[in-house]
Write an enzyme that holds these catalytic residues in place. Sequence first.
Site, short mmCIF file in Angstrom:
data_model
loop_
_atom_site.label_atom_id
_atom_site.label_comp_id
_atom_site.label_asym_id
_atom_site.label_seq_id
_atom_site.Cartn_x
_atom_site.Cartn_y
_atom_site.Cartn_z
N ASN A 1 -0.91 3.91 1.05
CA ASN A 1 -1.80 4.68 1.92
C ASN A 1 -1.31 4.59 3.38
OD1 ASN A 1 -3.97 5.32 3.71
ND2 ASN A 1 -5.39 5.15 1.99
N ASP B 1 -7.82 -4.20 -0.86
CA ASP B 1 -8.62 -3.23 -1.58
C ASP B 1 -9.95 -3.10 -0.84
OD1 ASP B 1 -8.36 -1.42 -3.85
OD2 ASP B 1 -10.21 -2.36 -4.55
N THR C 1 0.83 -1.21 0.00
CA THR C 1 0.00 0.00 0.00
C THR C 1 0.86 1.25 0.00
OG1 THR C 1 -1.84 1.14 1.10
CG2 THR C 1 -0.17 0.19 2.55
N TYR D 1 -13.85 7.92 4.19
CA TYR D 1 -15.26 8.15 4.49
C TYR D 1 -15.57 8.00 5.98
CZ TYR D 1 -15.75 7.54 -0.59
OH TYR D 1 -15.65 7.67 -1.96
N HIS E 1 -14.10 -3.53 8.73
CA HIS E 1 -13.84 -4.30 7.52
C HIS E 1 -12.38 -4.77 7.47
CE1 HIS E 1 -13.38 -0.02 7.31
NE2 HIS E 1 -12.57 -0.11 6.26
P1 ITT Z 1 -3.65 1.63 -1.76
O1 ITT Z 1 -4.33 1.17 -3.02
O2 ITT Z 1 -2.27 2.17 -2.00
O3 ITT Z 1 -3.64 0.56 -0.71
P2 ITT Z 1 -5.95 3.41 -1.53
O4 ITT Z 1 -6.19 4.66 -0.75
O5 ITT Z 1 -6.13 3.49 -3.02
O6 ITT Z 1 -4.49 2.86 -1.14
P3 ITT Z 1 -8.15 1.51 -1.43
O7 ITT Z 1 -8.18 1.46 -2.91
O8 ITT Z 1 -8.23 0.22 -0.70
O9 ITT Z 1 -6.84 2.28 -0.91
O10 ITT Z 1 -9.32 2.39 -0.84
C1 ITT Z 1 -10.20 3.11 -1.65
C2 ITT Z 1 -10.75 4.28 -0.91
O11 ITT Z 1 -11.71 3.81 0.05
C3 ITT Z 1 -9.75 5.08 -0.08
O12 ITT Z 1 -9.09 6.04 -0.88
C4 ITT Z 1 -10.65 5.72 0.96
O13 ITT Z 1 -11.31 6.86 0.42
C5 ITT Z 1 -11.70 4.64 1.19
N1 ITT Z 1 -11.35 3.82 2.36
C6 ITT Z 1 -10.62 2.68 2.38
N2 ITT Z 1 -10.53 2.20 3.62
C7 ITT Z 1 -11.22 3.05 4.42
C8 ITT Z 1 -11.48 3.11 5.80
O14 ITT Z 1 -11.01 2.20 6.63
N3 ITT Z 1 -12.22 4.13 6.25
C9 ITT Z 1 -12.70 5.07 5.42
N4 ITT Z 1 -12.49 5.09 4.11
C10 ITT Z 1 -11.76 4.10 3.60
#
Ligand code: ITT
Length: 205
Positions: free
Chosen positions: A23, A81, A21, A163, A189
């Site tokens: 993130n 994801d 990740t 969110y 989740h």
């Molecule tokens: P990586 O792909 O590098 O892991 P990302 O931010 O793109 O990082 P995701 O595709 O898994 O991660 O997540 C998609 C979006 O969903 C993310 O940008 C957030 O806006 C939201 N999200 C994911 N997990 C969350 C959480 O635990 N609480 C709130 N929003 C979340």
Amino acid sequence: MGYYSVEFDSLKMKEKLVFATHNKHKLEEIQNILKNYEVVGLRDIGCMEDIVEDADDLQGNAKIKADFVTNNYHINCFADDTGLEVEALDGAPGVYSARYAGEGCSYHDNVVKLLDALRGAPNRRARFRTVIALNLNGKQYFFEGIVNGKILEEEHGNGGFGYDPIFQPDGYEETFAEMPMEIKNKISHRGKAVQNLVKFLDSIR
Ligand code: ITT
């Protein structure tokens, strides 16, 4: 090249796991859950590339991220994801949660767009769903975690990310953004998906 991710640090005796990740919020949550492991992110292995997540479901995108790292860095790793699935929007934003308000949008842009889309909607039911893909010694495994809840009419709290300020999980009066990370991780989740991952890792050791 050896397998970088499954090896013991002889001093700390912690097994190293690579979490694919970029993130930092997700990385921090997973590090907080997997305290018995040394969890490192993409930056820590020198991977700065933006991985294109163009699958049409969460499992596909988790696979893309994990495979990118295993294929390019020849290491075991896992990727998550996550999508927010809103009932009244037929499951949107779902796999498009990161760019719901457009390419390069902020977390806040996404929240504002979702609140607008649900303005006046009687059904505010939603769920977060995480799929983890684990690449381990040439095999691939998937784990899922879901938390049900509802979308509030305005933002509450400053913690968390994405969110979190508008998502209130069932059985709680607070949003994820109003909870300590430890509580979110117990019921979320991502927390549930990781618990399934850990059960699996424990079962094969
Ligand atoms: P990586 O792909 O590098 O892991 P990302 O931010 O793109 O990082 P995701 O595709 O898994 O991660 O997540 C998609 C979006 O969903 C993310 O940008 C957030 O806006 C939201 N999200 C994911 N997990 C969350 C959480 O635990 N609480 C709130 N929003 C979340």
